[in-house]
Design a protein around this motif. Structure first.
Motif, PDB file in Angstrom:
ATOM      1  N   GLN A 146       0.873  -1.314   0.349  1.00  0.00           N
ATOM      2  CA  GLN A 146       0.045   0.522  -0.171  1.00  0.00           C
ATOM      3  C   GLN A 146       1.021   1.679   0.039  1.00  0.00           C
ATOM      4  OE1 GLN A 146      -2.031  -0.764   3.686  1.00  0.00           O
ATOM      5  NE2 GLN A 146      -3.542  -0.701   2.615  1.00  0.00           N
ATOM      6  N   THR A 147      -0.044   2.177  -0.928  1.00  0.00           N
ATOM      7  CA  THR A 147       0.733   3.451  -0.515  1.00  0.00           C
ATOM      8  C   THR A 147       0.489   4.767   0.902  1.00  0.00           C
ATOM      9  OG1 THR A 147       0.868   3.743  -2.850  1.00  0.00           O
ATOM     10  CG2 THR A 147       1.610   5.345  -1.889  1.00  0.00           C
ATOM     11  N   ILE A 148       1.013   5.344   1.253  1.00  0.00           N
ATOM     12  CA  ILE A 148       1.004   5.865   2.835  1.00  0.00           C
ATOM     13  C   ILE A 148       1.397   6.995   2.766  1.00  0.00           C
ATOM     14  CG2 ILE A 148       0.458   3.441   4.032  1.00  0.00           C
ATOM     15  CD1 ILE A 148       3.637   4.147   5.484  1.00  0.00           C
ATOM     16  N   GLY A 149       0.463   7.796   3.641  1.00  0.00           N
ATOM     17  CA  GLY A 149       0.657   9.015   3.539  1.00  0.00           C
ATOM     18  C   GLY A 149       1.176  10.082   5.168  1.00  0.00           C
ATOM     19  N   TRP A 150       1.611  10.841   5.251  1.00  0.00           N
ATOM     20  CA  TRP A 150       1.790  11.096   6.679  1.00  0.00           C
ATOM     21  C   TRP A 150       1.421  12.487   6.863  1.00  0.00           C
ATOM     22  CZ3 TRP A 150       2.039   8.318  10.860  1.00  0.00           C
ATOM     23  CH2 TRP A 150       2.129   9.079  12.348  1.00  0.00           C
ATOM     24  N   GLU A 171       7.067  14.070  13.332  1.00  0.00           N
ATOM     25  CA  GLU A 171       7.792  13.807  12.737  1.00  0.00           C
ATOM     26  C   GLU A 171       8.937  12.500  12.928  1.00  0.00           C
ATOM     27  OE1 GLU A 171      11.260  16.046  13.608  1.00  0.00           O
ATOM     28  OE2 GLU A 171      12.287  15.497  11.645  1.00  0.00           O
ATOM     29  N   LEU A 172       8.148  11.956  13.999  1.00  0.00           N
ATOM     30  CA  LEU A 172       9.198  10.883  14.872  1.00  0.00           C
ATOM     31  C   LEU A 172       8.147   9.640  14.631  1.00  0.00           C
ATOM     32  CD1 LEU A 172       9.640  11.768  18.359  1.00  0.00           C
ATOM     33  CD2 LEU A 172      11.831  11.301  16.945  1.00  0.00           C
ATOM     34  N   MET A 173       6.817   9.477  14.498  1.00  0.00           N
ATOM     35  CA  MET A 173       6.058   8.715  13.836  1.00  0.00           C
ATOM     36  C   MET A 173       6.430   8.373  12.331  1.00  0.00           C
ATOM     37  SD  MET A 173       2.652   9.756  16.694  1.00  0.00           S
ATOM     38  CE  MET A 173       1.813   8.593  15.854  1.00  0.00           C
ATOM     39  N   ALA A 174       6.366   9.363  11.823  1.00  0.00           N
ATOM     40  CA  ALA A 174       6.534   9.027  10.088  1.00  0.00           C
ATOM     41  C   ALA A 174       7.543   8.904   9.509  1.00  0.00           C
ATOM     42  CB  ALA A 174       5.779  10.310   9.469  1.00  0.00           C
ATOM     43  N   MET A 175       8.465   8.985  10.534  1.00  0.00           N
ATOM     44  CA  MET A 175      10.487   8.066  10.629  1.00  0.00           C
ATOM     45  C   MET A 175      10.183   6.809  10.748  1.00  0.00           C
ATOM     46  SD  MET A 175      12.923   9.382   9.489  1.00  0.00           S
ATOM     47  CE  MET A 175      13.869  10.989   9.649  1.00  0.00           C
ATOM     48  N   HIS A 196       4.679   9.098   2.115  1.00  0.00           N
ATOM     49  CA  HIS A 196       4.440  11.005   1.563  1.00  0.00           C
ATOM     50  C   HIS A 196       4.142  11.405   2.663  1.00  0.00           C
ATOM     51  CE1 HIS A 196       4.153   9.453  -3.140  1.00  0.00           C
ATOM     52  NE2 HIS A 196       3.798   8.986  -2.599  1.00  0.00           N
ATOM     53  N   VAL A 197       4.855  12.382   2.344  1.00  0.00           N
ATOM     54  CA  VAL A 197       4.911  13.528   3.620  1.00  0.00           C
ATOM     55  C   VAL A 197       3.866  14.895   3.328  1.00  0.00           C
ATOM     56  CG1 VAL A 197       6.323  12.615   4.901  1.00  0.00           C
ATOM     57  CG2 VAL A 197       6.653  13.849   3.335  1.00  0.00           C
ATOM     58  N   TYR A 198       3.158  15.527   4.304  1.00  0.00           N
ATOM     59  CA  TYR A 198       3.157  17.099   4.142  1.00  0.00           C
ATOM     60  C   TYR A 198       2.813  17.548   5.693  1.00  0.00           C
ATOM     61  CZ  TYR A 198       0.080  20.764   3.950  1.00  0.00           C
ATOM     62  OH  TYR A 198      -0.370  22.874   3.683  1.00  0.00           O
ATOM     63  N   ASP A 221      -3.772   5.327   0.101  1.00  0.00           N
ATOM     64  CA  ASP A 221      -4.252   4.564   0.235  1.00  0.00           C
ATOM     65  C   ASP A 221      -4.625   4.841   1.527  1.00  0.00           C
ATOM     66  OD1 ASP A 221      -4.180   2.578  -1.597  1.00  0.00           O
ATOM     67  OD2 ASP A 221      -2.631   2.340  -1.646  1.00  0.00           O
ATOM     68  N   VAL A 222      -3.932   4.829   2.647  1.00  0.00           N
ATOM     69  CA  VAL A 222      -3.782   4.574   3.898  1.00  0.00           C
ATOM     70  C   VAL A 222      -3.218   6.702   4.861  1.00  0.00           C
ATOM     71  CG1 VAL A 222      -3.502   4.448   5.974  1.00  0.00           C
ATOM     72  CG2 VAL A 222      -4.052   2.547   4.474  1.00  0.00           C
ATOM     73  N   SER A 223      -3.978   7.476   4.631  1.00  0.00           N
ATOM     74  CA  SER A 223      -3.101   8.809   5.635  1.00  0.00           C
ATOM     75  C   SER A 223      -3.483   9.105   6.978  1.00  0.00           C
ATOM     76  CB  SER A 223      -3.866   9.886   3.864  1.00  0.00           C
ATOM     77  OG  SER A 223      -4.201   9.740   3.245  1.00  0.00           O
ATOM     78  N   PHE A 224      -2.586   8.744   7.292  1.00  0.00           N
ATOM     79  CA  PHE A 224      -1.783   9.659   8.791  1.00  0.00           C
ATOM     80  C   PHE A 224      -2.045  11.120   9.057  1.00  0.00           C
ATOM     81  CE2 PHE A 224      -0.322   5.509   8.414  1.00  0.00           C
ATOM     82  CZ  PHE A 224      -0.845   4.722   9.087  1.00  0.00           C
TER      83      PHE A 224
END
Ligand code: NAP
Length: 291
Positions: free
Chosen positions: A2-6, A14-18, A28-30, A59-62
């Motif tokens: 899956q493709t995931i985004g933050w 930042e720490l969780m995305a890392m 992917h980040v924004y 597919d999943v964006s946090f």
């Protein structure tokens, strides 16, 4: 895969995305303030120019944002999440907001065919960095299952409490305990000091007692030095105590310690301690008791 985004790379995000990136995910980040994605981009994340772009690509964006207003902005602005959602997209909101707002946001996302989970976390920057958070989930079980591999990277435990809003309700409950314990340690240290006890010995006494906690271990040095660099900003705890008050009023439950904690943390925020760690509530207690 899956493709995931933050979306939202503040202290926690930042720490969780890392961690998700370092676990081998394509990420992917924004973030509104773009520079705060630099470390992630250097580590291999792909920068997006809007929340809409994240949701369209993933597919999943946090989401990990400061508060309800921030989540509302990022959902509803022109190039926001709702402009990019489509049937099957999963939006995982890990911000601490009220159960009512979680339910309202879940409804907005479901109107586009997407699925919203409220999944706030217990644990501060130390556990976030170590992937040891406790993740508190409300929303569809099937979407939670899709997200479980990511939750396993971010945390040591995921607890599914039921439908939308219940993850946020759990988070408010645990943060009430956190606020009370934080104020309790502050009052304990202050009482001992007023009695002429040496602070180092008092801190050692707490650490050897049954009231020693991972929380106290993490903050002990702050009391030693009277410097409170933020792991969990006091203003965020004051925000949460406001949400706890609203929740208690809605449920018609009388919580005397919650009321006292709200007053103290809010007074500390008004006195300029908002950007310090929540343990700086001790400074407010001390200020109030200076003759
Ligand atoms: P933070 O460092 O202040 O980060 C806040 C994030 O929200 C930043 O990405 C910020 O973007 C973004 N933001 C704020 N207002 C916005 C708006 N109107 N539009 C778009 N973006 C906006 O906070 P944090 O410590 O990471 O906390 C994030 C959430 O987790 C909060 O709900 C907090 O209560 C909860 N939480 C925190 C801890 C902790 O120990 N810190 C622990 C558990 C839960 P900019 O960078 O552009 O300002």
């Amino acid at each position: 895969m899956q493709t995931i985004g933050w979306i939202g790379t503040g202290q926690m995000g930042e720490l969780m995305a890392m961690n998700l990136l370092q676990a081998g995910n394509r990420l992917h980040v924004y973030n509104r303030t773009i520079e705060k994605t630099n470390s992630l981009v250097e580590a291999g994340a792909i920068r997006a120019s809007s929340a809409k772009e994240i949701v369209e690509l993933c597919d999943v964006s946090f989401i990990m944002l400061a508060d309800t207003n921030a989540v509302k902005d990022v959902l509803t602005q022109e190039d926001g999440i709702l402009a990019g959602t489509a049937p099957g997209k999963i939006i995982v909101d890990m911000s601490t907001i009220s159960p009512e707002d979680s339910r309202a946001f879940a409804q907005l996302v479901s109107e586009t065919g997407g699925i919203y989970l409220d999944a706030p976390v217990s644990g501060s920057v130390g556990p976030a960095k170590a992937g040891q958070l406790v993740i508190l989930v409300g929303g569809e079980a099937s979407a939670k299952e899709v997200c479980q591999p990511y939750f396993d990277v971010l945390g040591k435990e995921t607890i599914h409490f039921g439908e939308n809003g219940k993850g946020s309700a759990a988070k408010l409950s645990i943060n009430l305990l956190l606020a009370i314990v934080g104020q309790g340690v502050g009052e304990t240290v202050l009482l001992a000091e007023k009695a002429g006890l040496e602070r180092g010995k008092v801190l050692e006494m707490i650490s050897q007692s049954a009231m020693n906690t991972p929380l106290f271990v993490g903050k002990r040095e702050m009391y030693e030095t009277e410097e409170f660099p933020a792991a969990f900003m006091l203003k965020l705890m004051a925000k949460d105590l406001g949400l706890i008050k609203e929740q208690a009023d809605r449920l018609e439950v009388d919580l005397p310690l919650a009321e006292a904690a709200k007053n103290t943390y809010m007074a500390a925020r008004e006195c300029g301690e908002g950007d310090s760690d929540m343990a700086a509530v001790y400074l407010e207690l001390k200020r109030k008791n200076t003759k």
